[in-house]
Design a protein around this motif. Sequence first.
Motif, PDB file in Angstrom:
ATOM      1  N   ASN A  98     -19.692  47.080  -2.691  1.00 59.39           N
ATOM      2  CA  ASN A  98     -20.929  46.514  -2.130  1.00 59.39           C
ATOM      3  C   ASN A  98     -21.593  47.458  -1.134  1.00 59.39           C
ATOM      4  O   ASN A  98     -22.798  47.339  -0.880  1.00 59.39           O
ATOM      5  CB  ASN A  98     -20.661  45.175  -1.454  1.00 59.39           C
ATOM      6  CG  ASN A  98     -20.355  44.046  -2.413  1.00 59.39           C
ATOM      7  OD1 ASN A  98     -19.741  43.059  -2.021  1.00 59.39           O
ATOM      8  ND2 ASN A  98     -20.756  44.147  -3.667  1.00 59.39           N
ATOM      9  N   GLU A  99     -20.836  48.382  -0.557  1.00 60.41           N
ATOM     10  CA  GLU A  99     -21.372  49.353   0.402  1.00 60.41           C
ATOM     11  C   GLU A  99     -21.904  50.619  -0.269  1.00 60.41           C
ATOM     12  O   GLU A  99     -22.426  51.511   0.403  1.00 60.41           O
ATOM     13  CB  GLU A  99     -20.275  49.741   1.398  1.00 60.41           C
ATOM     14  CG  GLU A  99     -19.814  48.581   2.257  1.00 60.41           C
ATOM     15  CD  GLU A  99     -18.560  48.898   3.054  1.00 60.41           C
ATOM     16  OE1 GLU A  99     -18.051  50.044   2.976  1.00 60.41           O
ATOM     17  OE2 GLU A  99     -18.070  47.993   3.760  1.00 60.41           O
ATOM     18  N   THR A 100     -21.768  50.705  -1.579  1.00 60.71           N
ATOM     19  CA  THR A 100     -22.222  51.891  -2.305  1.00 60.71           C
ATOM     20  C   THR A 100     -23.736  52.008  -2.205  1.00 60.71           C
ATOM     21  O   THR A 100     -24.458  51.023  -2.415  1.00 60.71           O
ATOM     22  CB  THR A 100     -21.784  51.801  -3.787  1.00 60.71           C
ATOM     23  OG1 THR A 100     -20.361  51.718  -3.828  1.00 60.71           O
ATOM     24  CG2 THR A 100     -22.247  53.003  -4.589  1.00 60.71           C
ATOM     25  N   PRO A 101     -24.237  53.194  -1.891  1.00 62.48           N
ATOM     26  CA  PRO A 101     -25.700  53.372  -1.809  1.00 62.48           C
ATOM     27  C   PRO A 101     -26.353  53.161  -3.177  1.00 62.48           C
ATOM     28  O   PRO A 101     -25.810  53.560  -4.209  1.00 62.48           O
ATOM     29  CB  PRO A 101     -25.875  54.820  -1.357  1.00 62.48           C
ATOM     30  CG  PRO A 101     -24.532  55.347  -1.032  1.00 62.48           C
ATOM     31  CD  PRO A 101     -23.505  54.407  -1.568  1.00 62.48           C
ATOM     32  N   ASP A 102     -27.513  52.528  -3.187  1.00 58.94           N
ATOM     33  CA  ASP A 102     -28.174  52.229  -4.446  1.00 58.94           C
ATOM     34  C   ASP A 102     -28.694  53.457  -5.183  1.00 58.94           C
ATOM     35  O   ASP A 102     -29.019  53.363  -6.367  1.00 58.94           O
ATOM     36  CB  ASP A 102     -29.295  51.208  -4.232  1.00 58.94           C
ATOM     37  CG  ASP A 102     -28.742  49.797  -4.152  1.00 58.94           C
ATOM     38  OD1 ASP A 102     -27.675  49.527  -4.752  1.00 58.94           O
ATOM     39  OD2 ASP A 102     -29.374  48.958  -3.489  1.00 58.94           O
ATOM     40  N   ASP A 103     -28.748  54.621  -4.520  1.00 57.38           N
ATOM     41  CA  ASP A 103     -29.145  55.817  -5.252  1.00 57.38           C
ATOM     42  C   ASP A 103     -28.017  56.308  -6.166  1.00 57.38           C
ATOM     43  O   ASP A 103     -28.245  57.156  -7.028  1.00 57.38           O
ATOM     44  CB  ASP A 103     -29.650  56.929  -4.327  1.00 57.38           C
ATOM     45  CG  ASP A 103     -28.599  57.433  -3.352  1.00 57.38           C
ATOM     46  OD1 ASP A 103     -27.539  56.784  -3.199  1.00 57.38           O
ATOM     47  OD2 ASP A 103     -28.841  58.481  -2.731  1.00 57.38           O
ATOM     48  N   ALA A 104     -26.823  55.770  -6.022  1.00 50.04           N
ATOM     49  CA  ALA A 104     -25.724  56.050  -6.961  1.00 50.04           C
ATOM     50  C   ALA A 104     -25.821  55.012  -8.069  1.00 50.04           C
ATOM     51  O   ALA A 104     -25.524  53.828  -7.860  1.00 50.04           O
ATOM     52  CB  ALA A 104     -24.376  55.969  -6.255  1.00 50.04           C
ATOM     53  N   ALA A 149     -20.588  47.107 -16.825  1.00 54.98           N
ATOM     54  CA  ALA A 149     -22.022  47.257 -16.581  1.00 54.98           C
ATOM     55  C   ALA A 149     -22.512  46.029 -15.829  1.00 54.98           C
ATOM     56  O   ALA A 149     -21.989  44.920 -16.031  1.00 54.98           O
ATOM     57  CB  ALA A 149     -22.776  47.398 -17.902  1.00 54.98           C
ATOM     58  N   PHE A 150     -23.495  46.229 -14.957  1.00 54.50           N
ATOM     59  CA  PHE A 150     -24.084  45.096 -14.246  1.00 54.50           C
ATOM     60  C   PHE A 150     -25.515  45.429 -13.851  1.00 54.50           C
ATOM     61  O   PHE A 150     -25.904  46.590 -13.779  1.00 54.50           O
ATOM     62  CB  PHE A 150     -23.245  44.694 -13.022  1.00 54.50           C
ATOM     63  CG  PHE A 150     -23.261  45.690 -11.899  1.00 54.50           C
ATOM     64  CD1 PHE A 150     -24.095  45.508 -10.801  1.00 54.50           C
ATOM     65  CD2 PHE A 150     -22.438  46.807 -11.924  1.00 54.50           C
ATOM     66  CE1 PHE A 150     -24.115  46.431  -9.757  1.00 54.50           C
ATOM     67  CE2 PHE A 150     -22.440  47.725 -10.890  1.00 54.50           C
ATOM     68  CZ  PHE A 150     -23.289  47.538  -9.798  1.00 54.50           C
ATOM     69  N   GLU A 151     -26.288  44.388 -13.620  1.00 56.07           N
ATOM     70  CA  GLU A 151     -27.684  44.512 -13.199  1.00 56.07           C
ATOM     71  C   GLU A 151     -27.764  44.329 -11.695  1.00 56.07           C
ATOM     72  O   GLU A 151     -26.954  43.611 -11.109  1.00 56.07           O
ATOM     73  CB  GLU A 151     -28.536  43.440 -13.876  1.00 56.07           C
ATOM     74  CG  GLU A 151     -28.507  43.471 -15.389  1.00 56.07           C
ATOM     75  CD  GLU A 151     -29.294  44.621 -15.988  1.00 56.07           C
ATOM     76  OE1 GLU A 151     -30.213  45.126 -15.317  1.00 56.07           O
ATOM     77  OE2 GLU A 151     -28.980  45.007 -17.125  1.00 56.07           O
ATOM     78  N   GLY A 152     -28.735  44.946 -11.074  1.00 57.81           N
ATOM     79  CA  GLY A 152     -28.985  44.728  -9.659  1.00 57.81           C
ATOM     80  C   GLY A 152     -28.394  45.799  -8.777  1.00 57.81           C
ATOM     81  O   GLY A 152     -27.957  46.856  -9.237  1.00 57.81           O
ATOM     82  N   LYS A 155     -24.881  45.752  -3.695  1.00 59.62           N
ATOM     83  CA  LYS A 155     -24.637  44.610  -2.797  1.00 59.62           C
ATOM     84  C   LYS A 155     -24.507  43.303  -3.569  1.00 59.62           C
ATOM     85  O   LYS A 155     -23.900  42.350  -3.091  1.00 59.62           O
ATOM     86  CB  LYS A 155     -25.767  44.495  -1.769  1.00 59.62           C
ATOM     87  CG  LYS A 155     -25.738  45.569  -0.707  1.00 59.62           C
ATOM     88  CD  LYS A 155     -26.942  45.436   0.223  1.00 59.62           C
ATOM     89  CE  LYS A 155     -27.024  46.525   1.242  1.00 59.62           C
ATOM     90  NZ  LYS A 155     -27.123  47.866   0.727  1.00 59.62           N
ATOM     91  N   SER A 156     -25.082  43.254  -4.773  1.00 57.86           N
ATOM     92  CA  SER A 156     -25.053  42.022  -5.572  1.00 57.86           C
ATOM     93  C   SER A 156     -23.808  41.915  -6.459  1.00 57.86           C
ATOM     94  O   SER A 156     -23.602  40.881  -7.098  1.00 57.86           O
ATOM     95  CB  SER A 156     -26.309  41.924  -6.443  1.00 57.86           C
ATOM     96  OG  SER A 156     -26.273  42.902  -7.480  1.00 57.86           O
ATOM     97  N   LEU A 157     -22.989  42.958  -6.500  1.00 57.40           N
ATOM     98  CA  LEU A 157     -21.810  42.936  -7.369  1.00 57.40           C
ATOM     99  C   LEU A 157     -20.792  41.931  -6.836  1.00 57.40           C
ATOM    100  O   LEU A 157     -20.381  41.990  -5.675  1.00 57.40           O
ATOM    101  CB  LEU A 157     -21.186  44.335  -7.453  1.00 57.40           C
ATOM    102  CG  LEU A 157     -20.027  44.492  -8.421  1.00 57.40           C
ATOM    103  CD1 LEU A 157     -20.458  44.195  -9.851  1.00 57.40           C
ATOM    104  CD2 LEU A 157     -19.464  45.910  -8.340  1.00 57.40           C
ATOM    105  N   GLU A 158     -20.399  41.001  -7.696  1.00 55.02           N
ATOM    106  CA  GLU A 158     -19.444  39.953  -7.324  1.00 55.02           C
ATOM    107  C   GLU A 158     -18.702  39.514  -8.583  1.00 55.02           C
ATOM    108  O   GLU A 158     -19.091  39.883  -9.697  1.00 55.02           O
ATOM    109  CB  GLU A 158     -20.175  38.775  -6.692  1.00 55.02           C
ATOM    110  CG  GLU A 158     -21.159  38.108  -7.615  1.00 55.02           C
ATOM    111  CD  GLU A 158     -21.946  36.985  -6.955  1.00 55.02           C
ATOM    112  OE1 GLU A 158     -22.475  36.154  -7.710  1.00 55.02           O
ATOM    113  OE2 GLU A 158     -22.032  36.938  -5.722  1.00 55.02           O
ATOM    114  N   PRO A 159     -17.636  38.738  -8.424  1.00 56.49           N
ATOM    115  CA  PRO A 159     -16.894  38.266  -9.591  1.00 56.49           C
ATOM    116  C   PRO A 159     -17.816  37.577 -10.606  1.00 56.49           C
ATOM    117  O   PRO A 159     -18.682  36.779 -10.237  1.00 56.49           O
ATOM    118  CB  PRO A 159     -15.877  37.285  -9.001  1.00 56.49           C
ATOM    119  CG  PRO A 159     -15.622  37.833  -7.624  1.00 56.49           C
ATOM    120  CD  PRO A 159     -16.982  38.321  -7.171  1.00 56.49           C
TER     121      PRO A 159
END
Length: 172
Positions: A98-104, A149-152, A155-159
Amino acid sequence: MSSAEPRRIVLFRHAKADWPQVPDHERPLSDRGRTDAVVAGRKLADTGIHIDLALCSTSTRTRETWKLAVQELSERPKTVYEERLYEASPGELITVLNETPDDAHNAVMIGHNPGIHGLAEILPGAAEDDARERMTRRGFPAAAFAVLAFEGSWKSLEPGAATLIDYWAPSE
């Protein structure tokens, strides 16, 4: 990259470690582990995912796994050695992601079981092809990886927010 293109996270368990008389954090790879790390790197390269960021546990075996695997990729991503990945629970791993920068856009996390396997079990709400069946059948042995794979944003990554799109494990 298009904003419609999903993000990818590769959950990569370190390769097989040796058991010398050293603290657990300092255990090196075994001969088989060094071989499997290179093969895993080739298989990761075969996915065609352009990895922007590697999050790697600080343990000796994870650092050695990544050092060997990354040599097989066409481009070397930025690597961050993260102490919190050692002995982390799936929830603690999600906190780091969740702390990963969105440019990654795409990242690989090199860590340990049971956390990495647990995360590969709870992040996907769906799976493509037979990836979940293969992961269930094989478990998450040393040098295995799951691609999700996920969208968003990160910070939005969750189970349940991701789709398991691929799984690979070395042959026994």
